[in-house]
Enzyme design. Structure first.
Site, PDB file in Angstrom:
ATOM      1  N   HIS A 107      -2.036   1.402   7.384  1.00 33.69           N
ATOM      2  CA  HIS A 107      -1.783   1.238   5.888  1.00 33.69           C
ATOM      3  C   HIS A 107      -2.774   1.396   5.085  1.00 33.69           C
ATOM      4  O   HIS A 107      -3.927   1.143   5.308  1.00 33.69           O
ATOM      5  CB  HIS A 107      -1.504  -0.280   5.625  1.00 33.69           C
ATOM      6  CG  HIS A 107      -0.936  -0.548   4.384  1.00 33.69           C
ATOM      7  ND1 HIS A 107       0.325  -0.396   3.921  1.00 33.69           N
ATOM      8  CD2 HIS A 107      -1.540  -0.967   3.026  1.00 33.69           C
ATOM      9  CE1 HIS A 107       0.669  -0.737   2.516  1.00 33.69           C
ATOM     10  NE2 HIS A 107      -0.690  -1.149   2.085  1.00 33.69           N
ATOM     11  N   CYS A 108      -2.493   2.394   4.260  1.00 34.85           N
ATOM     12  CA  CYS A 108      -3.487   3.221   3.428  1.00 34.85           C
ATOM     13  C   CYS A 108      -3.622   2.563   2.007  1.00 34.85           C
ATOM     14  O   CYS A 108      -2.627   2.385   1.248  1.00 34.85           O
ATOM     15  CB  CYS A 108      -2.985   4.650   3.060  1.00 34.85           C
ATOM     16  SG  CYS A 108      -4.189   5.420   2.137  1.00 34.85           S
ATOM     17  N   PRO A 109      -4.765   1.880   1.649  1.00 38.88           N
ATOM     18  CA  PRO A 109      -4.936   1.363   0.337  1.00 38.88           C
ATOM     19  C   PRO A 109      -5.114   2.140  -0.856  1.00 38.88           C
ATOM     20  O   PRO A 109      -4.629   1.893  -1.965  1.00 38.88           O
ATOM     21  CB  PRO A 109      -6.258   0.601   0.423  1.00 38.88           C
ATOM     22  CG  PRO A 109      -7.070   1.327   1.418  1.00 38.88           C
ATOM     23  CD  PRO A 109      -5.967   1.917   2.471  1.00 38.88           C
ATOM     24  N   LEU A 112      -0.989   2.780  -1.441  1.00 37.82           N
ATOM     25  CA  LEU A 112      -0.195   1.470  -1.530  1.00 37.82           C
ATOM     26  C   LEU A 112       0.942   1.813  -0.724  1.00 37.82           C
ATOM     27  O   LEU A 112       1.938   1.047  -0.877  1.00 37.82           O
ATOM     28  CB  LEU A 112       0.277   1.270  -2.895  1.00 37.82           C
ATOM     29  CG  LEU A 112      -0.882   1.128  -4.052  1.00 37.82           C
ATOM     30  CD1 LEU A 112      -0.086   0.864  -5.261  1.00 37.82           C
ATOM     31  CD2 LEU A 112      -1.856   0.074  -3.570  1.00 37.82           C
ATOM     32  N   ASN A 113       0.879   2.467   0.463  1.00 41.76           N
ATOM     33  CA  ASN A 113       1.780   2.681   1.420  1.00 41.76           C
ATOM     34  C   ASN A 113       1.388   2.979   2.779  1.00 41.76           C
ATOM     35  O   ASN A 113       0.166   3.098   3.086  1.00 41.76           O
ATOM     36  CB  ASN A 113       2.747   3.895   0.938  1.00 41.76           C
ATOM     37  CG  ASN A 113       4.072   4.032   1.556  1.00 41.76           C
ATOM     38  OD1 ASN A 113       4.598   3.270   2.419  1.00 41.76           O
ATOM     39  ND2 ASN A 113       4.522   5.245   1.278  1.00 41.76           N
TER      40      ASN A 113
END
Length: 377
Positions: A107-109, A112-113
């Protein structure tokens, strides 16, 4: 180490601010002073590709398992109680996106996805265009710095104070973004292209190697094999006993990461055909519920016990939640040698007592740091 932001929207605001400031600030205050019209169009085209790929990485769903999906006999059966669906191989439930994600990478900050099967090409293109654009800009800035330095003692009317100020600001900022994003792209290329792994699977490999180093892996994978293939007993019992009695067995001799076919196949499986790698809307060639596997994965009932172990799904010790207990946990080891008793301090790794969902690597990362909902694993 995974980055966690207090305000999740900063994850998009910070990259967007840097792209806009460096990209457009450099163009307006520096590049417009000496680039030709065609060169400026090329530069802005690169900037546009950053925004397009970033938008797609944010808003493209990473991939949802079909509701009617049924795992094959060659896979671990892993049911998600929240989504009420079987997870395909390589899929995990993301605690932030609140869905199961096909071939979940992390999950990539910054988007946001989740980065998963369906939007991994968009994510890679975003990284590529950021690196290409910042590298091109750095090349132009260094050339401009050299020119201004070489004519610093001459009287010329084109000198601009604002240009010099912005060169001093933009050059280190551009170099910083180039280096940091290049390291992320390098990690993705190393994992996905060279080894066919997602970041989660790379973490899983570290865990498997740790189990092997502690001499706890071989017995576990043999247990998994016997559970899946009980028909191999008693014919293979002697081979199993002989293997377990060996002083040391190389991990590569009995474990296999099945999705590592070869670098070219790995990258095509993740990105699609090479001629579409830079096409903004290209997708992976499969729907993400099954993947190509290397030849070591395929089971042969007439093969050796080591080859049978290599046919286990990933991870080879199964999707277990708890590890076996390890005695009292004392760090004191007593050895009797040559009639003398030797007492020595034996270091204990606290991770030895942790199961898969709690184990962490040398960076301190556990499954939850990649966004995985460990309660649903």
């Amino acid at each position: 180490m995974a980055i966690k932001l207090k305000n999740r929207w900063l994850g998009v605001a910070i990259p967007a601010f840097l792209v806009a400031l460096i990209g457009y600030g450099s163009h307006y205050f520096i590049l417009s002073n000496f680039l030709s019209w065609n060169e400026q169009i090329f530069y802005q085209t690169c900037q546009t590709m950053i925004w397009v790929s970033y938008y797609l990485a944010i808003y493209t769903n990473p991939g949802i398992p079909p509701k009617d999906f049924k795992p094959s006999a060659e896979e671990w059966h892993n049911y998600c109680k929240k989504c009420r669906v079987y997870k395909p191989e390589r899929a995990h439930h993301c605690k932030t996106c609140n869905q199961c994600v096909l071939a979940m990478d992390h999950h990539c900050p910054w988007t946001l996805n989740c980065v998963g099967h369906s939007n991994f090409p968009h994510f890679m293109r975003f990284l590529f265009w950021v690196i290409f654009s910042t590298a091109y800009l750095l090349f132009l800035l260094i050339g401009r710095i050299y020119l201004l330095w070489s004519i610093r003692h001459t009287a010329f009317h084109h000198r601009s104070t604002s240009e010099i100020i912005f060169i001093c600001i933009m050059t280190p900022m551009d170099a910083f973004v180039l280096l940091t994003v290049s390291s992320l792209l390098g990690r993705c290329i190393y994992n996905q292209c060279l080894h066919g792994m997602t970041q989660i699977e790379s973490w899983e490999m570290d865990r498997i190697q740790s189990l092997h180093y502690k001499n706890r892996l071989l017995a576990q994978v043999i247990d998994r094999l016997v559970e899946r293939r009980p028909e191999i007993l008693p014919a293979k019992q002697h081979e199993i006993n002989k293997l377990l009695s060996k002083r040391y067995v190389n991990q590569e001799d009995f474990t296999n990461f099945p999705y590592d076919v070869n670098p070219w196949t790995n990258i095509n499986n993740a990105m699609g055909p090479w001629y579409l790698w830079l096409w903004p809307w290209s997708k992976p060639p499969t729907i993400g519920t099954s993947f190509a596997k290397n030849e070591l994965f395929f089971y042969d009932p007439n093969s050796s016990i080591e080859d049978m172990l290599m046919s286990l799904p990933w991870p080879p010790d199964g999707l277990t939640h708890h590890s076996r207990a390890l005695g009292s946990g004392s760090s004191i080891e007593t050895i009797v040698s040559g009639g003398e008793q030797v007492i020595r301090d034996k270091s204990v790794d606290l991770r030895d007592r942790l199961g898969r969902n709690s184990w962490y690597n040398d960076w301190g990362e556990d499954l939850s740091d990649f966004g995985v909902d460990t309660e649903l694993e």
